[in-house]
Design a protein around this motif. Structure first.
Motif, mmCIF file in Angstrom:
data_model
loop_
_atom_site.group_PDB
_atom_site.id
_atom_site.type_symbol
_atom_site.label_atom_id
_atom_site.label_comp_id
_atom_site.label_asym_id
_atom_site.label_seq_id
_atom_site.Cartn_x
_atom_site.Cartn_y
_atom_site.Cartn_z
ATOM 1 N N LYS A 21 0.847 -1.193 0.000
ATOM 2 C CA LYS A 21 0.000 0.000 0.000
ATOM 3 C C LYS A 21 0.885 1.246 0.000
ATOM 4 O O LYS A 21 1.786 1.378 0.835
ATOM 5 N N THR A 22 0.635 2.174 -0.937
ATOM 6 C CA THR A 22 1.409 3.413 -0.995
ATOM 7 C C THR A 22 1.014 4.312 0.167
ATOM 8 O O THR A 22 -0.153 4.651 0.329
ATOM 9 N N VAL A 23 2.015 4.681 0.973
ATOM 10 C CA VAL A 23 1.755 5.506 2.154
ATOM 11 C C VAL A 23 2.304 6.919 2.026
ATOM 12 O O VAL A 23 1.930 7.802 2.796
ATOM 13 N N ALA A 24 3.197 7.153 1.043
ATOM 14 C CA ALA A 24 3.751 8.495 0.856
ATOM 15 C C ALA A 24 4.318 8.634 -0.552
ATOM 16 O O ALA A 24 4.789 7.671 -1.142
ATOM 17 N N ALA A 25 4.263 9.861 -1.073
ATOM 18 C CA ALA A 25 4.910 10.219 -2.330
ATOM 19 C C ALA A 25 5.888 11.342 -1.991
ATOM 20 O O ALA A 25 5.479 12.424 -1.582
#
Length: 56
Positions: A21-25
């Motif tokens: 799961k992407t949690v930050a960019a």
């Protein structure tokens, strides 16, 4: 233990994924007004960089 992956996208930010799961960019062009997070400024300035990926 969580699986953490950092993906540098082509011409864009570094995406931090935790267990898929992407949690930050995170900004890597230096132009974001919301550092260390990406605000899309890379598109406005024509940022160019290759994609890569590492697993932490």
């Amino acid at each position: 233990m969580a699986k953490i992956t950092i993906k540098a996208t082509e011409n864009g930010p570094c995406l931090v994924d935790v267990d898929g799961k992407t949690v930050a960019a995170l900004c890597r062009c230096g132009a974001s007004n919301n550092k260390p997070h990406c605000d899309g400024s890379h598109q406005k300035i024509g940022f160019k960089a290759k994609a890569s990926e590492i697993e932490v």
